[in-house]
Design an enzyme around this catalytic site. Structure first.
Site, PDB file in Angstrom:
ATOM      1  N   THR A 179      -3.917  -0.829  -7.328  1.00 45.10           N
ATOM      2  CA  THR A 179      -4.734   0.298  -7.782  1.00 45.10           C
ATOM      3  C   THR A 179      -3.961   1.606  -7.844  1.00 45.10           C
ATOM      4  O   THR A 179      -2.916   1.763  -7.219  1.00 45.10           O
ATOM      5  CB  THR A 179      -5.927   0.487  -6.808  1.00 45.10           C
ATOM      6  OG1 THR A 179      -6.830   1.442  -7.344  1.00 45.10           O
ATOM      7  CG2 THR A 179      -5.477   0.965  -5.437  1.00 45.10           C
ATOM      8  N   ARG A 239       0.854  -1.187   0.000  1.00 44.59           N
ATOM      9  CA  ARG A 239       0.000   0.000   0.000  1.00 44.59           C
ATOM     10  C   ARG A 239       0.895   1.244   0.000  1.00 44.59           C
ATOM     11  O   ARG A 239       1.940   1.262   0.678  1.00 44.59           O
ATOM     12  CB  ARG A 239      -0.851  -0.037   1.269  1.00 44.59           C
ATOM     13  CG  ARG A 239      -1.809   1.103   1.461  1.00 44.59           C
ATOM     14  CD  ARG A 239      -2.954   1.031   0.516  1.00 44.59           C
ATOM     15  NE  ARG A 239      -4.070   1.860   0.956  1.00 44.59           N
ATOM     16  CZ  ARG A 239      -5.054   2.226   0.149  1.00 44.59           C
ATOM     17  NH1 ARG A 239      -5.074   1.860  -1.122  1.00 44.59           N
ATOM     18  NH2 ARG A 239      -6.051   2.945   0.602  1.00 44.59           N
ATOM     19  N   ASN A 294      -6.128   4.087  -7.213  1.00 45.88           N
ATOM     20  CA  ASN A 294      -7.345   4.599  -6.603  1.00 45.88           C
ATOM     21  C   ASN A 294      -8.382   4.853  -7.700  1.00 45.88           C
ATOM     22  O   ASN A 294      -8.995   3.920  -8.160  1.00 45.88           O
ATOM     23  CB  ASN A 294      -7.112   5.827  -5.721  1.00 45.88           C
ATOM     24  CG  ASN A 294      -8.333   6.092  -4.833  1.00 45.88           C
ATOM     25  OD1 ASN A 294      -9.130   5.186  -4.618  1.00 45.88           O
ATOM     26  ND2 ASN A 294      -8.497   7.295  -4.336  1.00 45.88           N
ATOM     27  N   ASP A 353      -7.892   8.354   0.111  1.00 48.46           N
ATOM     28  CA  ASP A 353      -8.458   7.280   0.954  1.00 48.46           C
ATOM     29  C   ASP A 353      -8.321   7.575   2.444  1.00 48.46           C
ATOM     30  O   ASP A 353      -8.862   6.859   3.283  1.00 48.46           O
ATOM     31  CB  ASP A 353      -7.787   5.928   0.644  1.00 48.46           C
ATOM     32  CG  ASP A 353      -8.481   5.196  -0.499  1.00 48.46           C
ATOM     33  OD1 ASP A 353      -9.553   5.653  -0.939  1.00 48.46           O
ATOM     34  OD2 ASP A 353      -7.951   4.171  -0.948  1.00 48.46           O
ATOM     35  N   THR A 408      -8.863   0.395  -9.344  1.00 52.15           N
ATOM     36  CA  THR A 408      -8.338  -0.814  -8.766  1.00 52.15           C
ATOM     37  C   THR A 408      -8.553  -1.991  -9.721  1.00 52.15           C
ATOM     38  O   THR A 408      -9.483  -1.985 -10.507  1.00 52.15           O
ATOM     39  CB  THR A 408      -9.140  -1.077  -7.473  1.00 52.15           C
ATOM     40  OG1 THR A 408      -9.078   0.093  -6.715  1.00 52.15           O
ATOM     41  CG2 THR A 408      -8.631  -2.284  -6.735  1.00 52.15           C
ATOM     42  N   GLY A 436     -13.480  -1.526  -6.915  1.00 50.41           N
ATOM     43  CA  GLY A 436     -14.780  -0.919  -6.621  1.00 50.41           C
ATOM     44  C   GLY A 436     -14.829  -0.091  -5.349  1.00 50.41           C
ATOM     45  O   GLY A 436     -15.917   0.210  -4.865  1.00 50.41           O
ATOM     46  N   GLY A 437     -13.646   0.242  -4.770  1.00 49.43           N
ATOM     47  CA  GLY A 437     -13.657   1.068  -3.560  1.00 49.43           C
ATOM     48  C   GLY A 437     -14.469   0.382  -2.475  1.00 49.43           C
ATOM     49  O   GLY A 437     -14.258  -0.791  -2.159  1.00 49.43           O
ATOM     50  N   SER A 478      -7.688   1.050   3.342  1.00 45.78           N
ATOM     51  CA  SER A 478      -8.116   0.497   2.051  1.00 45.78           C
ATOM     52  C   SER A 478      -9.304  -0.428   2.239  1.00 45.78           C
ATOM     53  O   SER A 478      -9.580  -0.891   3.349  1.00 45.78           O
ATOM     54  CB  SER A 478      -6.945  -0.279   1.442  1.00 45.78           C
ATOM     55  OG  SER A 478      -7.346  -0.926   0.256  1.00 45.78           O
ATOM     56  N   SER A 479      -9.979  -0.710   1.137  1.00 46.19           N
ATOM     57  CA  SER A 479     -11.019  -1.753   1.136  1.00 46.19           C
ATOM     58  C   SER A 479     -10.574  -2.954   0.314  1.00 46.19           C
ATOM     59  O   SER A 479     -11.331  -3.914   0.169  1.00 46.19           O
ATOM     60  CB  SER A 479     -12.314  -1.205   0.538  1.00 46.19           C
ATOM     61  OG  SER A 479     -12.786  -0.127   1.310  1.00 46.19           O
TER      62      SER A 479
HETATM   63  O1  DON Z   1      -7.883   1.070  -1.468  1.00 40.13           O
HETATM   64  C1  DON Z   1      -9.064   1.305  -1.699  1.00 40.13           C
HETATM   65  O2  DON Z   1      -9.971   0.851  -1.048  1.00 40.13           O
HETATM   66  C2  DON Z   1      -9.393   2.173  -2.896  1.00 40.13           C
HETATM   67  N1  DON Z   1      -8.277   3.008  -3.213  1.00 40.13           N
HETATM   68  C3  DON Z   1      -9.780   1.288  -4.045  1.00 40.13           C
HETATM   69  C4  DON Z   1     -10.205   2.089  -5.248  1.00 40.13           C
HETATM   70  C5  DON Z   1     -10.983   1.294  -6.207  1.00 40.13           C
HETATM   71  O3  DON Z   1     -11.266   0.138  -5.986  1.00 40.13           O
HETATM   72  C6  DON Z   1     -11.444   1.974  -7.424  1.00 40.13           C
HETATM   73  N2  DON Z   1     -11.924   1.014  -8.369  1.00 40.13           N
HETATM   74  N3  DON Z   1     -12.919   0.905  -8.904  1.00 40.13           N
END
Ligand code: DON
Length: 581
Positions: free
Chosen positions: A410, A115, A412, A434, A392, A484-485, A463-464
């Protein structure tokens, strides 16, 4: 039913059904046994090795590494570098992620945390303007949006520790693709078009992603990335120093100075990928192995499974109103805790063991009313204390030795900050978004954040990302993950529930319509495919249901069963590919 019968079909049937599967590929010369016309979606079937990837060329590169005798880690590293070339919206050198590795030798798992970290000069209120409000443009689309990149360190760490091949050999296919160019696919053309306006605002990104006359590369045209090839060659020659020191680092820092960014040479030289113990839980007879903090993914997947474990989910029926109601209520409880307790464990104490304890789930389950939705405003983060003393992308790889890699990384947003570093072919991430720009507010994914996730130099933003594996009888059975955040966690949860509870094959498990609730905002998002009758019932229980045509998440998964590999790329977005042999 014989599991092979459930998963497989003869080649003729496979070819006929390929359009339904969409973007999957053939099973090569594998003998496919026994017809099962009940199978709604067919996974790709193989025996020796498999790469499930969001993009075809990178999947084939990973597969080629496996065919040449590389293990799953070699292939995962090669695929990771290749996606930086072929899938620029999320494949990256300038971002970060998490790699979950199962090692057949010793039957153990480890997690490489690469990360991004906040630059040393980052500070708690750096995204607040003079009136104390969040400056969203600076948070999302400026040089200050970028955390110190972790991908190169993470991929090299994984290769050197668990791979078998030389760095220059796993980098070679990516370098060749960048140098010679790749044919622009429908998906690549579409992805660049979707972000064209903002990419054109940054002169270097405009130079990289568009022709000299400013127009977009057409589908089928060759797209070269000479600068990216140069950067990859620096890494090939000098390893991590080729990126974190020397000419590449100098170019990153020069761009930071020109754009009022914070990353320094010392930040880059000091970046380290770290290995962490994966997050572990159980669900009935299954063992769950997932991503620990600084991701929230594993904690909340296990927490929701704990809450759901005592309900008769199978009897309720897949995607029935009763099932979705209980699923949704567990999501609200988990995301409320996320807002309060989750952050970088090197900076804040995250009560992981309590959050994933079965008795805590039992306590929180009491808040679920079986017939009525509890308004989010009536749910507060739980008290799992006293504290313990103590766009991501995801791809999955499996090899013939039984090693498995599940990797999510990712920038982001799709294309990150949309700012490219001149002369490197590389986009900057916007991962600083984030963090909690201001405690008690929500971020770009509408996730509420508290003090635990406030900004500090050297800290990793929460993060997710949730690369996850499910074990059955002590052996890896299913590996998956998603972009997908905030949607990542619930996407992975539903995918593994579909397989564990509803006995779906992995392609069907990936395809099933999904729902998402994250406590705040108090809305239940549902995909197309949830029936209007069910939505009526959910609304009757008090859920505020939002039906849109936007899809939720995008998994790349492999199931390992009886010596077979069953792979599925999510059909929600174009371009995904499962390569197997
Ligand atoms: O780490 C995270 O949770 C976010 N930066 C992920 C971003 C993400 O999945 C965007 N994609 N669709």
């Amino acid at each position: 039913m014989n599991p092979i019968a459930r998963f497989a079909a003869p080649l003729l049937c496979f070819c006929l059904l390929t359009p339904i599967v969409g973007h999957s590929q053939t099973a090569g010369d594998v003998q496919l046994p026994i017809i099962d016309y009940q199978t709604r979606f067919l996974p790709v079937v193989a025996q020796q090795g498999m790469v499930a990837s969001p993009e075809k060329l990178a999947a084939e590169i990973g597969l080629d590494i496996l065919k040449r005798g590389g293990n799953a880690v070699d292939a995962a590293v090669a695929t990771g570098f290749a996606l930086a070339v072929t899938y620029p919206r999320a494949g990256n050198l300038g971002g970060g992620g998490f790699m979950l590795i199962h090692l057949a030798d010793g039957n153990r798992q480890t997690l490489v945390d690469y990360r991004e970290t906040a630059p040393a000069a980052a500070s708690r209120d750096m995204f607040l303007n003079a009136t104390g409000d969040i400056d969203r443009m600076r948070e999302y689309f400026s040089h200050q949006s970028a955390g110190v990149p972790g991908t190169v360190a993470g991929l090299i760490h994984a290769l050197e520790t668990y791979g078998t091949m030389r760095l220059k050999d796993v980098l070679k296919p990516a370098i060749e693709l960048a140098e010679r160019g790749l044919p622009v696919s429908f998906a690549l053309n579409y992805e660049i078009a979707a972000r064209a306006e903002r990419l054109r605002m940054n002169p270097e990104a405009a130079r990289l992603f568009f022709k000299p006359d400013g127009s977009q590369h057409e589908i089928g045209e060759t797209w070269q990335q000479k600068d990216l090839a140069w950067t990859l060659k620096q890494i090939s020659k000098r390893g991590r120093e080729g990126f974190y020191e020397g000419k590449v680092a100098a170019r990153i820092v020069a761009e930071m100075k020109a754009g009022d960014g914070l990353i320094t040479l010392a930040d880059l030289a000091g970046y380290r990928a770290v290995e962490r113990s994966p997050l572990r839980g159980t669900f009935h007879e299954f063992d769950i192995v997932s991503t620990p903090p600084p991701s929230s993914g594993g904690v909340h997947i296990v927490q929701m499974l704990n809450i759901l474990e005592s309900y008769p989910l199978k009897a309720m029926g897949h995607n029935s109103a009763a099932y979705l109601h209980h699923l949704t209520e567990s999501m609200k409880l988990a995301y409320a805790d996320r807002s309060e307790y989750l952050g970088d464990p090197d900076f804040v104490e995250v009560p992981v063991a309590r959050l994933i304890a079965k008795d805590y789930a039992q306590q929180r389950r009491q808040l679920i009313n079986s017939s009525t939705a509890t308004p989010a405003t009536e749910i507060a983060p739980g008290r799992p204390v006293p504290p313990e003393s103590s766009d991501t992308t995801h791809y999955t790889v499996a090899d013939s030795e039984g090693n498995v890699v599940s990797n999510t990384y990712t920038l982001n947003f799709s294309f990150g900050s949309h700012i490219a570093v001149p002369g490197t072919g590389m986009l900057l991430n916007n991962e600083m978004a984030d963090f909690a720009a201001k405690a008690g507010t929500s971020n770009a994914f509408s996730l509420m954040h508290g003090e635990a996730n406030s900004i500090a130099g050297g800290k990793r933003p929460l993060s997710s990302m949730s690369p996850t594996m499910v074990f059955r009888d002590g052996k890896p059975w299913l590996a998956t993950g998603s972009p997908g955040g905030s949607l990542i966690i619930t996407t992975v949860l539903q995918t593994i529930l579909n397989a564990m509870v509803f006995d779906m094959n992995i392609a069907t498990a990936a395809a099933g319509a999904r729902v998402h609730h994250q406590w705040m905002p108090d809305k239940l998002r549902v995909e197309q495919g949830i029936s209007p009758d069910t939505i009526d019932l959910l609304q009757g229980m008090g859920h505020e249901v939002e039906v849109g045509n936007r899809t939720l998440g995008r998994t790349q998964s492999i199931v390992l069963h009886d010596g077979w590999l069953f792979g599925a790329t999510d059909t929600r977005r174009p371009g995904g590919w499962v390569a197997g042999y």
